[in-house]
Scaffold this motif. Structure first.
Motif, PDB file in Angstrom:
ATOM      1  N   TRP A 121       0.829  -1.214   0.000  1.00 44.81           N
ATOM      2  CA  TRP A 121       0.000   0.000   0.000  1.00 44.81           C
ATOM      3  C   TRP A 121       0.865   1.266   0.000  1.00 44.81           C
ATOM      4  N   LEU A 122       1.975   1.211   0.722  1.00 47.36           N
ATOM      5  CA  LEU A 122       2.836   2.391   0.859  1.00 47.36           C
ATOM      6  C   LEU A 122       3.594   2.725  -0.431  1.00 47.36           C
ATOM      7  N   LEU A 123       3.496   1.874  -1.423  1.00 46.86           N
ATOM      8  CA  LEU A 123       4.190   2.116  -2.693  1.00 46.86           C
ATOM      9  C   LEU A 123       3.222   2.473  -3.816  1.00 46.86           C
ATOM     10  N   MET A 124       1.957   2.742  -3.479  1.00 47.08           N
ATOM     11  CA  MET A 124       0.935   2.875  -4.512  1.00 47.08           C
ATOM     12  C   MET A 124       0.234   4.220  -4.500  1.00 47.08           C
ATOM     13  N   THR A 125      -0.248   4.606  -5.684  1.00 43.05           N
ATOM     14  CA  THR A 125      -1.175   5.728  -5.784  1.00 43.05           C
ATOM     15  C   THR A 125      -2.547   5.233  -5.347  1.00 43.05           C
ATOM     16  N   ALA A 126      -3.489   6.146  -5.178  1.00 41.81           N
ATOM     17  CA  ALA A 126      -4.844   5.756  -4.787  1.00 41.81           C
ATOM     18  C   ALA A 126      -5.476   4.848  -5.844  1.00 41.81           C
ATOM     19  N   ASP A 127      -5.259   5.157  -7.123  1.00 40.16           N
ATOM     20  CA  ASP A 127      -5.827   4.326  -8.190  1.00 40.16           C
ATOM     21  C   ASP A 127      -5.249   2.916  -8.165  1.00 40.16           C
ATOM     22  N   GLU A 128      -3.944   2.809  -7.938  1.00 43.14           N
ATOM     23  CA  GLU A 128      -3.312   1.486  -7.883  1.00 43.14           C
ATOM     24  C   GLU A 128      -3.793   0.701  -6.673  1.00 43.14           C
ATOM     25  N   ARG A 129      -3.985   1.391  -5.541  1.00 43.05           N
ATOM     26  CA  ARG A 129      -4.492   0.717  -4.335  1.00 43.05           C
ATOM     27  C   ARG A 129      -5.911   0.213  -4.562  1.00 43.05           C
ATOM     28  N   PHE A 130      -6.719   1.022  -5.261  1.00 45.19           N
ATOM     29  CA  PHE A 130      -8.096   0.607  -5.567  1.00 45.19           C
ATOM     30  C   PHE A 130      -8.092  -0.718  -6.329  1.00 45.19           C
ATOM     31  N   VAL A 131      -7.275  -0.798  -7.371  1.00 43.78           N
ATOM     32  CA  VAL A 131      -7.190  -2.014  -8.185  1.00 43.78           C
ATOM     33  C   VAL A 131      -6.634  -3.179  -7.369  1.00 43.78           C
ATOM     34  N   PHE A 132      -5.598  -2.917  -6.595  1.00 42.54           N
ATOM     35  CA  PHE A 132      -4.977  -3.944  -5.765  1.00 42.54           C
ATOM     36  C   PHE A 132      -5.979  -4.495  -4.746  1.00 42.54           C
ATOM     37  N   ASN A 133      -6.747  -3.605  -4.119  1.00 40.25           N
ATOM     38  CA  ASN A 133      -7.761  -4.032  -3.152  1.00 40.25           C
ATOM     39  C   ASN A 133      -8.829  -4.898  -3.816  1.00 40.25           C
ATOM     40  N   LYS A 134      -9.219  -4.514  -5.028  1.00 40.59           N
ATOM     41  CA  LYS A 134     -10.194  -5.317  -5.770  1.00 40.59           C
ATOM     42  C   LYS A 134      -9.652  -6.724  -6.017  1.00 40.59           C
ATOM     43  N   MET A 135      -8.370  -6.794  -6.344  1.00 40.52           N
ATOM     44  CA  MET A 135      -7.751  -8.090  -6.606  1.00 40.52           C
ATOM     45  C   MET A 135      -7.702  -8.935  -5.341  1.00 40.52           C
TER      46      MET A 135
END
Length: 531
Positions: free
Chosen positions: A127-141
């Motif tokens: 999470w600490l290496l991500m933008t909000a958009d990347e975190r959104f996608v990562f959380n979905k995954m």
């Protein structure tokens, strides 16, 4: 991974089909083969196990953001999407958590068996290496779900455009339980499918018949048969091997070993039959759907289960025979071949769905009205000359179901919806009378107009008696007519029953709660259906 994030953002910001196809086509033209394969898998429902629970993610994100958990949960219920909520309560970071989508999927699979503390450490580091958009996608995954308006048809259309294949060819290649971890893009899309394959074909589906049947023209041009209530499936016999697939493309052969027992030791032709796995009683007649429940979810049912809950494959169609794809042949021709094949097989576990003799639509309607006496849900109406389509095509196949059963119930609990209805209470729990008590018995989410939803939402907000997290107990005052397709016993529900396909038919503004129905009414219906 940044490419995949861009794809998700493009898909999430448009409702236009052509723009979604363009976004997918762009991705398939630019991503590497392994990443493309994972995109196809994710959007066609082949997702890995959920790596962490929503409760764990909420707790970890609230700790990182320095926010009380209740604020995170309230924000979630207002936003309507947990992945989005958790992505926005943390600050944007610029880094590279993953080089590509494949690396992210490997990470998710690797953390799945870890302890909660180990998962927390690994996930929060990313999470600490991500933008909000990347975190959104990562959380979905991590949570295992993408709801971005990418239907199966839209996905196959985009793939067909990118690969210069037909949509039907793409749909056939995507069928079955292929695994992106063991399958390559090349083998899935660039090589000729093996004739020895025991993969299912994409199913041909029917539309509900909502208009007067007379509008379909002369009844002589149509095949009429009962609509059986079971598990839609394809029975595949190939090179003396037998496989049974559900419509959800799950291989369920082990759950129904009697088909192997009766077929694998016989000299059987190669064929693919489409039909319904139906429960039967001791006389071989169709039994209520809930008789199938003990068979579901069991990979290897015991001899006792097999004996107590027998089944039969009732065939509707023949879509392959001796290596020949029959899907473009007229239905009436496929039906004739099917009758000959089943007679040749001569096993008591397979029969053919009989055609009904009807000289007029009025006669057909009379049969439909009495369909439940035959253990049927209604009628199937199919054009004699129709081919076996992929998915739904209006005009060829219709399901003409019997009118649903209904009961008047009282609204007792409510919860906010999701997506565009995240700020409205649209998930309802209903109750029936049991003596002097209102007993919850079902939930329903659909059936009201937008104006009615807003009125009910206002009532809920003004008449909340208690709150249990996101759920509100409301003053019992509103009565609704609930439609449903069937009843079955349930030990998980306080009422002792569960409804099949419950939905709101109408808001009974003309009724007071004292006029709502009693639970005994449903219990009598259940008893009647079981006798």
């Amino acid at each position: 991974m940044k490419q995949f994030t861009r794809l998700i953002k493009l898909l999430d910001t448009t409702n236009k089909t052509n723009e979604k196809i363009s976004a997918l086509s762009w991705y398939f033209s630019n991503a590497n083969d392994n990443d493309k394969l994972w995109v196809v898998a994710l959007f066609s429902g082949k997702k890995p196990k959920r790596a962490a629970t929503s409760t764990e993610l909420r707790k970890w994100a609230s700790e990182m953001a320095g926010l009380p958990l209740w604020i995170v949960e309230e924000s979630w219920h207002i936003a309507g999407d947990l992945a989005e909520t958790l992505s926005k309560i943390l600050a944007d970071r610029q880094g590279e958590a993953f080089k590509n989508l494949e690396e992210a999927m490997d990470f998710i699979k690797s953390i799945t068996p870890l302890s909660p503390e180990e998962k927390k450490c690994r996930i929060t580091e990313k999470w600490l290496l991500m933008t909000a958009d990347e975190r959104f996608v990562f959380n979905k995954m991590i949570l295992g779900g993408f709801r971005l308006g990418v239907s199966e048809g839209l996905l196959t259309k985009a793939l067909a455009k990118s690969l210069n294949l037909t949509q039907d060819d793409v749909a056939v290649r995507l069928s079955g339980n292929w695994d992106p971890s063991t399958t390559s893009w090349q083998s899935l899309f660039c090589e000729q499918p093996s004739k020895a394959s025991i993969k299912p074909y994409p199913f041909c589906l029917a539309y509900p018949l909502e208009e007067a049947p007379h509008n379909l023209g002369h009844i002589e041009n149509w095949i009429i048969e009962y609509k059986w209530d079971g598990i839609r499936g394809q029975l595949i016999m190939n090179n003396q091997k037998v496989a049974l697939w559900s419509r959800g493309e799950e291989l369920i052969t082990d759950a129904f070993p009697e088909f192997l027992t009766q077929l694998e030791n016989k000299c059987i032709p190669d064929a693919v039959l489409d039909g319904e796995i139906i429960p039967i009683d001791n006389q071989g007649n169709p039994a209520p759907f809930h008789s199938l429940q003990p068979r579901l979810g069991r990979k290897k049912p015991s001899k006792k289960i097999l004996s107590q809950y027998p089944v039969k494959f009732r065939a509707y169609d023949l879509i392959e025979y001796n290596g020949e794809d029959l899907r473009l042949k007229p239905l009436i021709e496929r039906k004739n071949k099917l009758n000959n094949l089943v007679a040749q097989l001569n096993v008591n576990i397979i029969d053919v769905s009989a055609l009904l003799r009807c000289n007029s639509w009025e006669e057909a309607d009379e049969l439909r009205a009495r369909a439940n006496e035959m253990g049927s849900e209604g009628l199937m109406v199919k054009k004699k000359e129709s081919i076996y389509h992929t998915g739904r095509k209006k005009g060829d196949w219709y399901k003409w179901k019997i009118d649903p059963q209904t009961i008047d119930a009282v609204l007792v609990y409510a919860q906010r919806g999701h997506g565009r209805r995240a700020n409205l209470y649209t998930d309802y729990t209903f109750a029936l009378w049991k003596g002097e008590e209102l007993v919850p018995f079902t939930k329903a989410y659909s059936g009201l107009t937008d104006d009615e939803i807003r009125l009910v939402d206002r009532f809920i907000r003004q008449n909340t008696l208690e709150r249990f997290g996101p759920v509100r107990r409301v003053k019992p005052e509103l009565v609704f007519e609930i439609a449903f397709e069937g009843i079955q016993p349930s030990k998980r529900h306080k009422a002792g029953i569960a409804l099949r396909f419950p939905r709101i038919k109408r808001w009974r503004t003309d009724k007071k709660i004292e006029q709502a129905d009693h639970l005994d009414t449903l219990l009598l219906k259940l008893e009647s259906s079981m006798n």
